[in-house]
Design a protein around this motif. Structure first.
Motif, PDB file in Angstrom:
ATOM      1  N   LYS A 162       0.823  -1.214   0.000  1.00 50.21           N
ATOM      2  CA  LYS A 162       0.000   0.000   0.000  1.00 50.21           C
ATOM      3  C   LYS A 162       0.857   1.264   0.000  1.00 50.21           C
ATOM      4  N   THR A 163       1.921   1.274   0.800  1.00 47.89           N
ATOM      5  CA  THR A 163       2.768   2.450   0.928  1.00 47.89           C
ATOM      6  C   THR A 163       4.170   2.018   1.378  1.00 47.89           C
TER       7      THR A 163
ATOM      8  N   HIS B 202      -1.448  -3.937   2.544  1.00 48.69           N
ATOM      9  CA  HIS B 202      -2.846  -3.595   2.811  1.00 48.69           C
ATOM     10  C   HIS B 202      -3.320  -4.181   4.145  1.00 48.69           C
TER      11      HIS B 202
ATOM     12  N   LYS C 137       4.774   5.808  -5.783  1.00 48.01           N
ATOM     13  CA  LYS C 137       4.684   7.268  -5.880  1.00 48.01           C
ATOM     14  C   LYS C 137       3.712   7.687  -6.976  1.00 48.01           C
TER      15      LYS C 137
ATOM     16  N   CYS D  75       0.184   7.015  -5.734  1.00 51.16           N
ATOM     17  CA  CYS D  75      -0.216   8.014  -4.739  1.00 51.16           C
ATOM     18  C   CYS D  75      -0.543   9.344  -5.406  1.00 51.16           C
ATOM     19  N   LYS D  76       0.261   9.715  -6.399  1.00 49.11           N
ATOM     20  CA  LYS D  76       0.025  10.972  -7.118  1.00 49.11           C
ATOM     21  C   LYS D  76      -1.288  10.894  -7.900  1.00 49.11           C
TER      22      LYS D  76
ATOM     23  N   ARG E 224      -3.875   9.041  -7.186  1.00 51.50           N
ATOM     24  CA  ARG E 224      -5.002   9.049  -6.228  1.00 51.50           C
ATOM     25  C   ARG E 224      -5.026  10.310  -5.368  1.00 51.50           C
ATOM     26  N   LYS E 225      -4.042  11.165  -5.589  1.00 52.75           N
ATOM     27  CA  LYS E 225      -3.921  12.440  -4.863  1.00 52.75           C
ATOM     28  C   LYS E 225      -3.943  12.246  -3.352  1.00 52.75           C
ATOM     29  N   ARG E 226      -3.059  11.370  -2.906  1.00 53.11           N
ATOM     30  CA  ARG E 226      -2.896  11.148  -1.468  1.00 53.11           C
ATOM     31  C   ARG E 226      -1.419  11.000  -1.135  1.00 53.11           C
ATOM     32  N   ALA E 227      -1.111  11.209   0.125  1.00 48.32           N
ATOM     33  CA  ALA E 227       0.284  11.090   0.569  1.00 48.32           C
ATOM     34  C   ALA E 227       0.647   9.610   0.697  1.00 48.32           C
ATOM     35  N   CYS E 228       1.880   9.319   0.387  1.00 45.77           N
ATOM     36  CA  CYS E 228       2.391   7.950   0.552  1.00 45.77           C
ATOM     37  C   CYS E 228       3.043   7.791   1.908  1.00 45.77           C
TER      38      CYS E 228
END
Length: 99
Positions: free
Chosen positions: A46-47, A67, A89, A92-93, A95-99
């Motif tokens: 996930k990250t 996950h 990365k 995340c970009k 989905r416009k969320r921070a990783c």
């Protein structure tokens, strides 16, 4: 000093220390103690988080978080690790969320 005063002083000290930890926040992190050269499956990751010796950890590593909130520890200098970080990365970009 009487025992009651000692207990009171000890209790106040413990409470004060506990309150200081709350105010400062808990900055403790879990460190990878070893890394695996086995390639992580990109579908389960996930990250990620970079682990450095400056964080107080003994070894540098990349922590991939799945996950299911499991941590996979990888060597930061492996090519597959850089590729997976790049994919995460981009995701995340997108989905416009921070990783």
């Amino acid at each position: 000093m009487r025992p009651q005063k000692c207990v009171l002083l000890l209790s106040i000290t413990i409470i004060w220390t506990f309150c200081q930890d709350i105010v400062r926040g808990n900055n403790a992190i879990d460190c990878c103690l070893s890394v695996s050269n086995t390639t992580a499956n990109p579908r389960i990751v996930k990250t990620f988080r970079m682990q450095t010796t400056a964080d107080g950890c003994k070894i540098p590593a990349v922590q991939f978080i799945t996950h299911k909130r499991r941590t996979l520890c990888a060597p930061p200098d492996e090519n597959w690790v850089h590729i997976l970080i790049g994919k995460l990365k981009k995701l995340c970009k997108k989905r416009k969320r921070a990783c």
